[in-house]
Design a protein around this motif. Structure first.
Motif, PDB file in Angstrom:
ATOM      1  N   ALA A  40      -5.916  -2.860   6.383  1.00 31.99           N
ATOM      2  CA  ALA A  40      -5.247  -2.476   5.136  1.00 31.99           C
ATOM      3  C   ALA A  40      -4.643  -1.155   5.512  1.00 31.99           C
ATOM      4  O   ALA A  40      -3.380  -0.911   5.272  1.00 31.99           O
ATOM      5  CB  ALA A  40      -5.965  -2.349   3.855  1.00 31.99           C
ATOM      6  N   VAL A  41      -5.302  -0.080   6.227  1.00 28.49           N
ATOM      7  CA  VAL A  41      -4.697   1.093   6.744  1.00 28.49           C
ATOM      8  C   VAL A  41      -3.230   0.700   7.613  1.00 28.49           C
ATOM      9  O   VAL A  41      -2.485   1.523   7.450  1.00 28.49           O
ATOM     10  CB  VAL A  41      -5.561   1.906   7.284  1.00 28.49           C
ATOM     11  N   THR A  84      -2.425   2.690  -1.646  1.00 29.64           N
ATOM     12  CA  THR A  84      -3.647   1.936  -1.102  1.00 29.64           C
ATOM     13  C   THR A  84      -4.647   2.942  -1.518  1.00 29.64           C
ATOM     14  O   THR A  84      -4.496   3.995  -2.053  1.00 29.64           O
ATOM     15  CB  THR A  84      -3.498   1.622   0.454  1.00 29.64           C
ATOM     16  N   GLU A  85      -5.952   2.298  -1.433  1.00 32.17           N
ATOM     17  CA  GLU A  85      -7.057   3.445  -1.962  1.00 32.17           C
ATOM     18  C   GLU A  85      -7.940   3.533  -0.534  1.00 32.17           C
ATOM     19  O   GLU A  85      -7.872   2.806   0.459  1.00 32.17           O
ATOM     20  CB  GLU A  85      -8.200   2.286  -2.437  1.00 32.17           C
ATOM     21  N   ILE A 137      -3.096  -8.299  -0.618  1.00 28.46           N
ATOM     22  CA  ILE A 137      -4.335  -8.453  -0.490  1.00 28.46           C
ATOM     23  C   ILE A 137      -5.368  -8.996   0.677  1.00 28.46           C
ATOM     24  O   ILE A 137      -5.029  -9.868   1.290  1.00 28.46           O
ATOM     25  CB  ILE A 137      -4.842  -9.260  -1.832  1.00 28.46           C
ATOM     26  N   ILE A 138      -6.226  -8.123   1.092  1.00 32.47           N
ATOM     27  CA  ILE A 138      -6.836  -8.204   2.377  1.00 32.47           C
ATOM     28  C   ILE A 138      -8.446  -8.335   2.204  1.00 32.47           C
ATOM     29  O   ILE A 138      -8.981  -7.187   1.529  1.00 32.47           O
ATOM     30  CB  ILE A 138      -6.821  -7.246   3.483  1.00 32.47           C
ATOM     31  N   VAL A 195       4.764  -1.425  -2.947  1.00 32.07           N
ATOM     32  CA  VAL A 195       3.831  -2.491  -2.698  1.00 32.07           C
ATOM     33  C   VAL A 195       2.427  -1.868  -2.485  1.00 32.07           C
ATOM     34  O   VAL A 195       2.116  -0.748  -2.041  1.00 32.07           O
ATOM     35  CB  VAL A 195       4.136  -3.120  -1.219  1.00 32.07           C
ATOM     36  N   CYS A 196       1.467  -2.646  -3.146  1.00 30.89           N
ATOM     37  CA  CYS A 196       0.070  -2.005  -3.059  1.00 30.89           C
ATOM     38  C   CYS A 196      -0.793  -2.789  -2.253  1.00 30.89           C
ATOM     39  O   CYS A 196      -0.847  -4.092  -2.368  1.00 30.89           O
ATOM     40  CB  CYS A 196      -0.499  -2.178  -4.596  1.00 30.89           C
ATOM     41  N   VAL A 197      -1.364  -2.117  -1.147  1.00 25.29           N
ATOM     42  CA  VAL A 197      -2.068  -2.924  -0.280  1.00 25.29           C
ATOM     43  C   VAL A 197      -3.721  -2.898  -0.736  1.00 25.29           C
ATOM     44  O   VAL A 197      -4.146  -1.632  -0.726  1.00 25.29           O
ATOM     45  CB  VAL A 197      -1.947  -2.351   1.033  1.00 25.29           C
TER      46      VAL A 197
END
Length: 427
Positions: free
Chosen positions: A345-346, A361-362, A385-386, A332-334
């Motif tokens: 997101a963290v 995540t970035e 997506i946030i 999953v990509c946040v």
């Protein structure tokens, strides 16, 4: 001639081999959930890899390495630790050109000539992880969160404690060393023989000495490394501690933690236990922003750690702990848009990893397009997506990366997820 194993080396036979592999698989499963991929590095390296990487004044280089001359006249050393070899591979294979952030993990035997005792042999297994390319304190936080989750899934979190410190940048550390030398020089005769030598070569290691005399001499030092930190180093530490609190990771600041290797900057940490006697560290690491450049590569910030597998196994045995089963492999990509969304997101990424999902995540604020490219590159099935709009409405958007379908849901839905099957039910 008697045929026998070397002193300080140990055979690992069944069923211990099975336990070893189960521990390794549990740990590496967690690493994969954080987006780390495996690298294997040679057992033999040119000795300069370690003398340059670890520092000429470290105990490892001065006393503990197995070093010899080859028939071709080259001086080589058996691998005493993993980071220097991984950094050499990172540079030599130009891995920095492939992605702005590179996440690698390794496992294998290490070799050090030192007095064998319980929890410490001359041949031992380590598992480590290195993250290259980010100076953000969130990278430190992610590395520590990954280590803590691995410890937790082994069932050992109640038997260990996380201690950390900041040792600042080289100039800050030099000022601290000068203060230490000035304070300790009049007390030199009270130090152990090792620490008397360290006073002129590596005075920080005196703080790490376990002998009673040295602990007593250093117990009343009226200053700490924190008195010498710059504003930038303090801000980095404060941001890291805030993130660890947000993730509910228990920690203790310990000004005596300095680590024994020259390459560390800013963050250093150890996971310790009181169940293994004097060999109390089961994992340790920190940030090393200058090492890649020092070894001939481009300027590249980095942070990492290593875990002692035999010490983990010994702790499992002494505490009667059974390893929990590893989690699932769903990716999953946040994705976050905006500074406020980054903090949320963290926490979301951390929670999903605890549920057994692999999450990417970035660390930095990048465009939606850039983060979507990363989601596709990593093979994510879903993206959470946030953005600022979602935050205002207490929502998140979920996108199926294969079909492109996207819907919005209340944020509390993420907390209720039991596993990747729930994502399929949502979309």
């Amino acid at each position: 001639m008697k045929i026998a194993r070397l002193h300080g080396f140990k055979d690992i036979c069944y069923p211990e081999t099975e336990k070893l592999r189960l521990v390794e698989s549990s740990i590496t499963d967690v690493f994969k959930r954080f987006g780390f991929s495996e690298i294997t590095i040679p057992i033999l390296e040119l000795s300069g890899v370690y003398s340059t990487g670890l520092g000429d004044t470290t105990d490892i280089v001065q006393k503990e390495m197995y070093t010899f001359e080859t028939k071709g006249g080259e001086w080589v050393s058996m691998r005493p630790e993993g980071t220097a070899g991984v950094v050499r591979a990172f540079i030599e294979n130009s891995l920095y050109r492939k992605s702005p952030v590179t996440k690698l993990y390794y496992s294998g035997e290490m070799f050090r000539y030192e007095k064998p005792q319980e929890g410490r042999q001359r041949s031992f297994n380590q598992i480590g992880a290195e993250l290259f390319g980010s100076r953000d304190p969130l990278a430190d936080s992610d590395i520590i969160a990954m280590l803590w989750l691995a410890i937790t899934e082994l069932g050992l979190s109640d038997h260990v404690k996380l201690e950390l410190n900041s040792i600042g940048k080289p100039l800050e550390r030099e000022r601290y060393k000068e203060s230490l030398i000035e304070f300790l020089s009049p007390k030199k005769d009270s130090l152990c023989e090792n620490c008397q030598n360290r006073l002129s070569t590596n005075p920080l290691r005196i703080l790490d000495c376990k002998t009673g005399a040295c602990r007593e001499v250093t117990s009343d030092i009226p200053f700490s490394i924190h008195d010498h930190l710059s504003e930038q180093s303090r801000e980095h530490l404060d941001a890291l501690l805030f993130s660890l609190r947000e993730k509910s990771i228990p920690y203790r600041l310990n000004h005596r933690i300095v680590r024994g290797l020259d390459y560390y900057t800013d963050t250093v940490f150890e996971v310790t236990t009181d169940k293994l006697g004097s060999q109390n560290a089961v994992a340790a690491g920190g940030r090393y922003d200058l090492l890649v450049e020092r070894m001939g590569g481009p300027q590249t910030p980095a942070v990492g750690f290593a875990m002692g597998v035999e010490r983990i196994m010994l702790l499992l045995e002494k505490t009667g702990t059974r390893r929990n089963s590893p989690g699932k492999k769903q990716i999953v990509c946040v994705i976050h848009i905006g500074e406020n969304a980054r903090g949320v997101a963290v926490k979301i990424a951390d929670g999903l990893r605890k549920k057994g999902l692999r999450v990417e995540t970035e660390y930095e604020n990048k465009s939606l397009k850039s983060q979507m490219r990363k989601a596709n590159r990593t093979g994510a099935t879903y993206s959470v997506i946030i953005g600022e709009d979602e935050l205002r409405k207490d929502l998140f958007s979920l996108r199926n990366m294969k079909t492109g379908e996207e819907k919005s849901f209340p944020l509390k839905k993420l907390a209720d997820l039991e596993g990747h099957g729930d994502f399929r039910k949502l979309l």
